[in-house]
Scaffold this motif. Sequence first.
Motif, short mmCIF file in Angstrom:
data_model
loop_
_atom_site.label_atom_id
_atom_site.label_comp_id
_atom_site.label_asym_id
_atom_site.label_seq_id
_atom_site.Cartn_x
_atom_site.Cartn_y
_atom_site.Cartn_z
N ILE A 21 0.84 -1.20 0.00
CA ILE A 21 0.00 0.00 0.00
C ILE A 21 0.88 1.25 0.00
O ILE A 21 0.61 2.22 -0.73
CB ILE A 21 -0.95 -0.01 1.21
CG1 ILE A 21 -1.96 -1.17 1.08
CG2 ILE A 21 -1.69 1.33 1.32
CD1 ILE A 21 -2.85 -1.35 2.28
N SER A 22 1.93 1.23 0.79
CA SER A 22 2.85 2.36 0.82
C SER A 22 3.50 2.58 -0.54
O SER A 22 3.72 3.71 -0.97
CB SER A 22 3.93 2.14 1.89
OG SER A 22 3.36 2.10 3.18
N SER A 23 3.82 1.49 -1.23
CA SER A 23 4.42 1.61 -2.56
C SER A 23 3.47 2.26 -3.55
O SER A 23 3.90 2.97 -4.47
CB SER A 23 4.86 0.24 -3.07
OG SER A 23 3.75 -0.57 -3.42
N LEU A 24 2.17 2.04 -3.37
CA LEU A 24 1.18 2.69 -4.24
C LEU A 24 1.21 4.20 -4.05
O LEU A 24 1.16 4.97 -5.02
CB LEU A 24 -0.22 2.15 -3.94
CG LEU A 24 -0.49 0.69 -4.31
CD1 LEU A 24 -1.90 0.29 -3.87
CD2 LEU A 24 -0.32 0.46 -5.81
N LEU A 58 -8.61 10.80 -16.54
CA LEU A 58 -7.55 9.88 -16.11
C LEU A 58 -7.84 9.26 -14.75
O LEU A 58 -7.81 8.03 -14.61
CB LEU A 58 -6.21 10.60 -16.11
CG LEU A 58 -5.78 11.16 -17.48
CD1 LEU A 58 -4.42 11.84 -17.38
CD2 LEU A 58 -5.75 10.07 -18.53
N PRO A 59 -8.15 10.05 -13.70
CA PRO A 59 -8.50 9.39 -12.43
C PRO A 59 -9.78 8.59 -12.52
O PRO A 59 -9.93 7.57 -11.82
CB PRO A 59 -8.62 10.56 -11.45
CG PRO A 59 -8.81 11.77 -12.28
CD PRO A 59 -8.09 11.51 -13.56
N ALA A 60 -10.73 9.03 -13.37
CA ALA A 60 -11.96 8.25 -13.54
C ALA A 60 -11.63 6.86 -14.08
O ALA A 60 -12.20 5.85 -13.63
CB ALA A 60 -12.92 8.97 -14.48
N ALA A 77 -1.63 1.12 -11.64
CA ALA A 77 -1.98 1.86 -12.85
C ALA A 77 -2.95 2.99 -12.52
O ALA A 77 -2.87 4.09 -13.09
CB ALA A 77 -2.61 0.91 -13.87
N GLY A 78 -3.87 2.73 -11.59
CA GLY A 78 -4.82 3.77 -11.20
C GLY A 78 -4.13 4.96 -10.57
O GLY A 78 -4.49 6.12 -10.82
N PHE A 79 -3.12 4.69 -9.75
CA PHE A 79 -2.39 5.80 -9.13
C PHE A 79 -1.56 6.57 -10.14
O PHE A 79 -1.38 7.78 -10.02
CB PHE A 79 -1.51 5.28 -7.99
CG PHE A 79 -2.22 5.27 -6.66
CD1 PHE A 79 -2.63 6.47 -6.07
CD2 PHE A 79 -2.50 4.09 -6.00
CE1 PHE A 79 -3.28 6.47 -4.85
CE2 PHE A 79 -3.16 4.09 -4.78
CZ PHE A 79 -3.56 5.28 -4.21
#
Length: 363
Positions: A21-24, A58-60, A77-79
């Motif tokens: 999670i931290s890496s995200l 993009l965030p959508a 990819a989402g981040f």
Amino acid sequence: MLLYPVYAVLFAETGLSPAEISSLFAIWSVTGFALEVPSGLWADIYSRRRLLAVAPVLPAAGYALWTFLPSYPSFAAGFVLWGAGSALRSGTLQALVYEELSRTGAQDSYARLIGRSQAAGTTAVLAATALAAPVLAAGGYRTLGVASAAVALLGVPVALALPESRGAGRRDPGRGYGAVLREGLGEVRGTPGVWRGLLLVAALSGFDAMDEYVPLLARSTGVGEAVVPVLVLLVTSGVTAGGLLAGRGQGRAGPLLALAAGCLAAGAVSGRPAGMVLVAVAFGIFQWAIAAADARLQGRIADGSRATVTSMAGLGTEVVAVVIFAGYAAGSRWSGPGPLFALAAVPYVVVAAALWRPGRGRD
């Protein structure tokens, strides 16, 4: 962005470890950092309005990945998409708004409009946070993710409705990225007040990263867990008020920042819930000062490199924020939130002293 308050829970329930999670979050930060200045170059070469219309898509798309393909690669990819969308918006919006206002001779209203837009954004975050729990309870993460993507996409028609007098491209289509970058760097080096204004925006906006730790400060006052959100809401209300008051009394930045620093230190070390009122006042003044500093910087930049230089300020903001996060993490080994917040007031005193000089009030 209804998913924001609960994304960490979604990641954990999908099976991600705390390290993953931290890496995200690191991927998110690195993406925004890497694209901050390039996105400013794009905004100075291509249509700023169109870039602002692409930004929320993009965030959508990232929310859709998280919702329908929950896994570490999708979250990463989402981040990346979220960070890219934020970078596209950073600098681009300020450049478009200031340039259009200046074309009509209304540039003096820039700080007021930007402040109000920030206040509206803060209010929207509060509303999203309040709605997240009932939406999650009613329909689960899938409903929450779809709602988040839909809300993000509402930004597309809003962006397309913005005016853009310069049209879809630059007035000189032959200018490339290198020329625009050199022009922006030349602005920073050669235009009086731009370098100082860029540092001021970066410092004030970066120091504002302390608001991430407001819940910890609220909890350290000894209140129950149920009262912590109320104290956080109090500080957020101060931020909103500061945005609404932006554009007024810009010549008093020095003394007001000194007052805010005193309020932050006194409220933080009081160790009492009532001290959060002073903290709210401080954060309100900080928000007001950020809008004032942004307006001062915009007034010194040429239109041709406006988004590029503004993105440089955004890059500086990220650097200062990282220093704040690292400093808080290191300091938390020896001290609680109260003393750390009081220590964070020191940079504001330095900035106030730099601004509070004879003849410099309206610089």
